[in-house]
Design a protein around this motif. Structure first.
Motif, PDB file in Angstrom:
ATOM      1  N   GLY A  77       0.815  -1.200   0.000  1.00 24.58           N
ATOM      2  CA  GLY A  77       0.000   0.000   0.000  1.00 24.58           C
ATOM      3  C   GLY A  77       0.850   1.252   0.000  1.00 24.58           C
ATOM      4  N   PRO A  78       0.201   2.400   0.039  1.00 19.63           N
ATOM      5  CA  PRO A  78       0.914   3.667  -0.056  1.00 19.63           C
ATOM      6  C   PRO A  78       1.725   4.013   1.158  1.00 19.63           C
ATOM      7  N   ASN A 104     -13.923  -1.159  11.652  1.00 22.83           N
ATOM      8  CA  ASN A 104     -15.196  -0.488  11.390  1.00 22.83           C
ATOM      9  C   ASN A 104     -15.259   0.169  10.009  1.00 22.83           C
ATOM     10  N   THR A 105     -14.417  -0.263   9.104  1.00 25.19           N
ATOM     11  CA  THR A 105     -14.428   0.307   7.754  1.00 25.19           C
ATOM     12  C   THR A 105     -14.563  -0.809   6.738  1.00 25.19           C
ATOM     13  N   ASN A 106     -15.438  -1.734   6.996  1.00 27.07           N
ATOM     14  CA  ASN A 106     -15.623  -2.864   6.085  1.00 27.07           C
ATOM     15  C   ASN A 106     -16.619  -2.572   4.970  1.00 27.07           C
ATOM     16  N   GLU A 107     -17.513  -1.622   5.185  1.00 27.83           N
ATOM     17  CA  GLU A 107     -18.530  -1.319   4.187  1.00 27.83           C
ATOM     18  C   GLU A 107     -18.453   0.150   3.777  1.00 27.83           C
ATOM     19  N   ALA A 144      -5.383   6.913   7.656  1.00 24.02           N
ATOM     20  CA  ALA A 144      -5.237   5.605   7.019  1.00 24.02           C
ATOM     21  C   ALA A 144      -4.161   5.632   5.940  1.00 24.02           C
ATOM     22  N   MET A 145      -4.111   6.696   5.154  1.00 31.17           N
ATOM     23  CA  MET A 145      -3.076   6.827   4.130  1.00 31.17           C
ATOM     24  C   MET A 145      -1.693   6.818   4.756  1.00 31.17           C
ATOM     25  N   ASP A 198      -3.177  -2.699   5.242  1.00 30.11           N
ATOM     26  CA  ASP A 198      -4.582  -3.116   5.246  1.00 30.11           C
ATOM     27  C   ASP A 198      -5.521  -1.985   5.652  1.00 30.11           C
ATOM     28  N   VAL A 199      -5.058  -1.112   6.551  1.00 31.90           N
ATOM     29  CA  VAL A 199      -5.918  -0.014   6.988  1.00 31.90           C
ATOM     30  C   VAL A 199      -6.257   0.887   5.799  1.00 31.90           C
ATOM     31  N   TRP A 200      -5.240   1.239   5.008  1.00 34.61           N
ATOM     32  CA  TRP A 200      -5.489   2.102   3.865  1.00 34.61           C
ATOM     33  C   TRP A 200      -6.334   1.400   2.806  1.00 34.61           C
ATOM     34  N   LYS A 201      -6.057   0.145   2.538  1.00 35.43           N
ATOM     35  CA  LYS A 201      -6.823  -0.579   1.515  1.00 35.43           C
ATOM     36  C   LYS A 201      -8.304  -0.613   1.876  1.00 35.43           C
TER      37      LYS A 201
END
Length: 508
Positions: free
Chosen positions: A135-136, A402-405, A428-429, A434-437
């Protein structure tokens, strides 16, 4: 009428003439380049028939153990100056309310190579991402060099590399064009009974600067210049940048305006953009006010109150931390104290608002825990140099869970809180992996689908940062500008932020 805004017209005309000259020079250079290329190709054909000399192999000198390595000279790159005598003599100044009897020329100075030092205005350092280079957030200190961010092709490359799509760039340009039409005659944005024009103008300028739009930009140069002029004008009138300095929420108004001015100052300094008189002076004054307004517990309160029992909260603190980080990055030196010391104190306050489940509270000691403040807490800790703290890691874990949807962009839906996601996307960036994705999947398409054909973003159920925007079902211009800017800044995160910092938020 403001003398500052009236005198800006001459500067605008001068900038337009400079852009025309630059275009003519560029055409001449292109023609000359083509001629030189033809000559080189001709010479190459001749050289082909000349026998090559034997290859020479050079072996590195062996340094004996215990001897010092010879010193290496440092390269100093000088700022590029205009090539034509007319442009060299050109006086470049924008007047403000402060009386200026003489014009100010830019002196020839030596400066560090911009491509190595100027990252994003909210850059957080180097080597911040996880070890896995996914990721970034990977360990690439050369990411988001300003000169590359200003190149459309390289910007598009970074968008796609970091999980964006071409539609993200198209949406940003449409949004900036819409914002351009909403600018007031005095150079500001926003309106409404509580008059947060300075905050709205700051957010709009941040949106333009993130896209590398400066006072010299062809399409948006006049717009950016007028916006900067408006804030400089207000900063010359009062230490607090606000049209209503007596209101409690001035600590939002001032902080956001300061944030934008510090980024504008950095652009002008590093890219040799025409001098904006008093920009540095106002930026220093504005940072001084933030330093002065910090409480002993490390946080900031309404009206910059520092009395015992002042209403310090994480929402106010988040905007002031962003302003100080931009000032630190731009090399602004306040007259009182050190920015790094203030940021260290701010990190102390943010830790006091962190809860064991990953949430952050509105005030210290768990008072009013809110999901909308998780990104605020994490990003603030990252900017303060504490991105590897357990508090930041817990917040990022909460975000991942909590960012699955995707959050649905519609009124009344609590998951479409743009204030929450403005901070969350940046945090997140910075973390990457995985957090950013997960966050990218959640916000990207939802934001793109919420944009109307005219470039504006549809109303939704977002909440404002404290008192800056009242949840008035978008009755006032502030609501529209605020929503527009947060959505735009979210879509610019692919190239605006440096997704790797020296805080070493590594997987433990």
């Amino acid at each position: 009428m403001s003398l500052h805004i009236e005198s800006t017209e001459d500067a605008l005309a001068e900038l337009k003439r400079q852009r025309v000259k630059n275009l003519a020079a560029a055409v001449s250079v292109s023609v000359l380049g083509a001629a030189m290329m033809s000559l080189l190709l001709y010479l190459a054909n001749i050289i082909t028939f000349i026998p090559e000399p034997p290859a020479t192999i050079v072996y590195p000198a062996v340094v004996e153990k215990g001897t010092e390595e010879p010193e290496r000279p440092e390269l100093v790159q000088k700022t590029q100056r205009p090539s034509s005598p007319a442009m060299e003599q050109q006086v470049r100044v924008i007047a403000t309310d402060a009386a200026l009897d003489t014009a100010i020329r830019i002196p020839d100075t030596e400066m560090d190579k911009p491509s190595e030092s100027l990252l994003s205005g909210i850059d957080i350092g180097t080597d911040f991402g996880p070890d896995d280079n996914e990721g970034p957030g990977s360990n690439r200190p050369d990411i988001i060099i300003l000169s590359k961010r200003c190149d459309p092709n390289d910007r598009m490359k970074r968008i796609t590399e970091n999980g964006g799509i071409p539609q993200c760039e198209e949406a940003v340009v449409k949004s900036l064009k819409w914002l351009q039409k909403q600018q007031n005659k005095d150079g500001s944005w926003g309106d409404g009974p509580q008059n947060y024009k300075c905050a709205m103008t700051g957010l709009a300028l941040l949106s333009y600067l993130a896209h590398c739009e400066t006072p010299l930009s062809e399409d948006f140069g006049d717009t950016v210049l007028k916006g900067i002029s408006f804030l400089v004008d207000q900063g010359m009138k009062s230490p607090v940048i606000s049209l209503v300095p007596q209101m409690n929420e001035v600590s939002y108004d001032h902080a956001i305006a300061t944030y934008a001015l510090c980024e504008a100052y950095t652009f002008c300094k590093q890219m040799d953009i025409p001098t904006i008189a008093n920009l540095e002076k106002v930026a220093v004054k504005a940072v001084d006010q933030i330093m002065k307004g910090q409480n002993s517990n490390g946080g900031w309160a309404y009206h910059y109150n520092t009395q015992p029992g002042a209403h310090t909260d994480l929402s106010v603190t988040g905007w002031n931390v962003q302003a100080l980080k931009a000032a630190e990055h731009g090399g602004i030196q306040p007259t009182r104290g050190k920015i790094r010391t203030a940021l260290n104190k701010a990190a102390m306050y943010c830790r006091k608002t962190s809860l064991s489940n990953g949430l952050f509270s509105y005030q210290e000691n768990g008072n009013e825990p809110r999901a909308s403040l998780v990104g605020v807490g994490v990003l603030s800790l990252q900017m303060c140099g504490s991105g590897s703290d357990s508090a930041a890691r817990r917040g990022l874990d909460w975000m991942l869970r909590n960012t699955n949807e995707p959050f649905n962009w519609k009124a009344g839906n609590t998951t479409s809180n743009l204030y929450q996601h403005y901070y969350g996307v940046q945090a997140a960036m910075n973390r990457g992996g995985d957090v950013w994705k997960a966050y990218n999947r959640a916000f990207r398409d939802a934001v793109l689908k919420a944009q109307s054909s005219d470039g504006s973003f549809m109303p939704n159920g977002f909440g404002g940062p404290g008192g800056v925007v009242q949840t008035s079902r978008n009755r006032h211009a502030n609501d529209r500008i605020y929503r527009q800017c947060l959505a735009t800044l979210m879509l610019e995160v692919y190239y605006r932020f440096l997704p790797g910092t020296g805080e070493g938020t590594r997987n433990s």
